[in-house]
Design an enzyme around this catalytic site. Structure first.
Site, PDB file in Angstrom:
ATOM      1  N   HIS A   9       0.868  -1.184   0.000  1.00 48.35           N
ATOM      2  CA  HIS A   9       0.000   0.000   0.000  1.00 48.35           C
ATOM      3  C   HIS A   9       0.897   1.223   0.000  1.00 48.35           C
ATOM      4  CE1 HIS A   9      -3.872   2.022   1.729  1.00 48.35           C
ATOM      5  NE2 HIS A   9      -3.151   2.884   1.029  1.00 48.35           N
ATOM      6  N   HIS A  11       1.443   4.796  -2.417  1.00 54.53           N
ATOM      7  CA  HIS A  11       1.127   5.664  -3.558  1.00 54.53           C
ATOM      8  C   HIS A  11       2.427   6.323  -3.994  1.00 54.53           C
ATOM      9  CE1 HIS A  11      -3.251   5.431  -2.630  1.00 54.53           C
ATOM     10  NE2 HIS A  11      -2.796   5.269  -1.402  1.00 54.53           N
ATOM     11  N   HIS A 189      -9.388   0.923  -1.700  1.00 54.45           N
ATOM     12  CA  HIS A 189      -9.412   1.515  -0.368  1.00 54.45           C
ATOM     13  C   HIS A 189     -10.855   1.410   0.139  1.00 54.45           C
ATOM     14  CE1 HIS A 189      -5.600   3.206  -1.534  1.00 54.45           C
ATOM     15  NE2 HIS A 189      -5.508   4.023  -0.517  1.00 54.45           N
ATOM     16  N   GLU A 192     -11.335   3.300   5.487  1.00 50.46           N
ATOM     17  CA  GLU A 192     -10.310   4.209   6.033  1.00 50.46           C
ATOM     18  C   GLU A 192     -11.077   5.287   6.799  1.00 50.46           C
ATOM     19  OE1 GLU A 192      -8.124   6.533   3.125  1.00 50.46           O
ATOM     20  OE2 GLU A 192      -6.518   7.016   4.540  1.00 50.46           O
ATOM     21  N   ASP A 270       1.622   3.888   2.830  1.00 49.04           N
ATOM     22  CA  ASP A 270       0.643   4.796   2.212  1.00 49.04           C
ATOM     23  C   ASP A 270       1.329   5.932   1.452  1.00 49.04           C
ATOM     24  OD1 ASP A 270      -1.957   5.414   1.549  1.00 49.04           O
ATOM     25  OD2 ASP A 270      -2.569   6.121   3.514  1.00 49.04           O
ATOM     26  N   ASP A 271       1.606   7.037   2.140  1.00 54.35           N
ATOM     27  CA  ASP A 271       2.242   8.205   1.513  1.00 54.35           C
ATOM     28  C   ASP A 271       3.409   8.646   2.395  1.00 54.35           C
ATOM     29  OD1 ASP A 271       0.139   8.873  -0.694  1.00 54.35           O
ATOM     30  OD2 ASP A 271      -1.021   8.572   1.135  1.00 54.35           O
TER      31      ASP A 271
HETATM   32  N1  ADE Z   1      -4.426   8.738  -2.076  1.00 52.35           N
HETATM   33  C1  ADE Z   1      -3.204   8.783  -1.544  1.00 52.35           C
HETATM   34  N2  ADE Z   1      -3.237   8.373  -0.271  1.00 52.35           N
HETATM   35  C2  ADE Z   1      -4.519   8.054   0.013  1.00 52.35           C
HETATM   36  C3  ADE Z   1      -5.197   7.555   1.151  1.00 52.35           C
HETATM   37  N3  ADE Z   1      -4.578   7.307   2.308  1.00 52.35           N
HETATM   38  N4  ADE Z   1      -6.520   7.349   1.068  1.00 52.35           N
HETATM   39  C4  ADE Z   1      -7.167   7.611  -0.060  1.00 52.35           C
HETATM   40  N5  ADE Z   1      -6.580   8.069  -1.151  1.00 52.35           N
HETATM   41  C5  ADE Z   1      -5.264   8.282  -1.131  1.00 52.35           C
HETATM   42 ZN    ZN Z   2      -3.730   4.755   0.365  1.00 53.25          ZN
END
Ligand code: ADE
Ligand code: ZN
Length: 330
Positions: A9, A11, A189, A192, A270-271
């Protein structure tokens, strides 16, 4: 060396570190509304998912050429390798680029410059997952899938991301059916910020094989039971959850309860440029904040390879799993 793990996971646009953002802005003559990298880092205070997404999409303005996407992916791979990542299934957001006039081919070819040789350069096997933006229309998602057909030898699956609440999975039934018909793997997703019902819908309507986040399943015991029974992997992102305030503090994260319930949990980043850490940092953070012992950490690492889309290369999966079992945590 950290425990070997798969990142499921991630991005790629969320790996854009402030230093690289400024370097690419200079290279492309793009003006950023921040004085310097410190000022930009100061903007990394999020109230919720949407406040993060606003900055995430804004900074993408610096990504314009194949070289930009290649540099982005190479920088990620270098950091991931140092944190024990051996396999990465990487999300990208084509619509966020095509909407700015950057062609899909530029994005895919650029990423592929780095990913196509990632085993030799970084010792990481990689796959690409193309995400649809759920706050855009279903028609736009379908157009994106059609535009991606020339590149499908480089894309293992489709995902669904961006603002969750108000954009239930069923909106994308048709495009997921089309993706399945093309032989693509399916993830989304769900749970969340959105309710547990979105997780059920992603499974039943979209046919997803893994749920990204899935955190809010814990509000629905029958759903937890189903996820355990069907061995549906959840790609959790603990540092992200804290930064986006879906959990109060890391110490309150439901990961231990989820593992105790028998859920197939994985830990991901994630990011990472925005949320304070890469895959290994997330492992370290849960280890410390939640007091996870060696067997739980080994389980998380094992789960990451079990949940990977490595069906085309079971020998590789077995090799990675053997590395996990042989790993000495002391
Ligand atoms: N795009 C990038 N990170 C995300 C996240 N945590 N949830 C939804 N969309 C995303
Ligand atoms: Zn994500």
């Amino acid at each position: 060396m950290p425990v070997p793990k798969a990142e499921l996971h991630l991005h790629i646009e969320g790996t854009l570190e402030p230093e690289l953002a400024f370097a690419l802005a200079a290279r492309n003559g793009v003006e950023l509304p921040y004085a310097d990298t410190d000022a930009l880092r100061h903007a990394y205070r999020f109230e919720d998912l949407q406040s993060f997404l606003n900055l995430y999409y804004e900074l993408m303005a610096v990504l314009r050429t194949e070289a930009d996407f290649a540099d982005l992916a190479d920088a990620y791979l270098a950091r991931a390798a140092a944190q024990g990542v051996r396999h990465a299934e990487i999300f990208f957001d084509p619509q966020a680029h095509t909407a700015r006039g950057v062609a899909l081919g530029t994005v895919v070819e650029g990423l592929w410059r780095a990913l196509g040789r990632s085993e030799e350069t970084h010792g990481i096997s990689t796959q690409l997952i193309m995400c649809f933006l759920r706050d855009e229309s279903a028609e736009s998602a379908l157009e994106t899938l059609r535009a991606a057909e020339p590149y499908l030898d480089r894309i293992v699956g489709v995902g669904l991301d961006s603002a969750e609440v108000g954009h239930p999975p069923a909106k994308f039934r048709e495009v997921y059916e089309a993706a399945a018909a093309l032989g693509l793997r399916r993830v989304a997703h769900a749970g969340e910020e959105g309710p547990p019902a979105y997780i059920t819908e992603a499974l039943d309507v979209l046919g997803v094989e893994r749920v990204d986040h899935g955190l809010r399943c814990m509000e629905d015991p029958a759903l937890v039971e189903r996820l355990v029974r069907e061995r549906v992997p959840l790609t959790l992102c603990p540092l992200s959850n804290v930064r986006l305030r879906t959990v109060g503090t890391l110490a309150e994260h439901p990961l231990p309860a989820m593992l105790d319930a028998g859920l197939l949990c994985t830990v991901n980043s994630d990011d990472p440029a925005y949320f304070g850490g890469y895959a290994g940092d997330n492992f370290d953070a849960v280890r410390e904040a939640l007091g996870l012992g060696e067997e739980r950490l080994r389980e998380l690492a094992r789960n990451s390879f079990v949940a990977s889309f490595l069906e085309h290369d079971e020998e590789r999966r077995a090799r990675y799993l053997a590395e996990v079992e042989a790993y000495d945590f002391r």
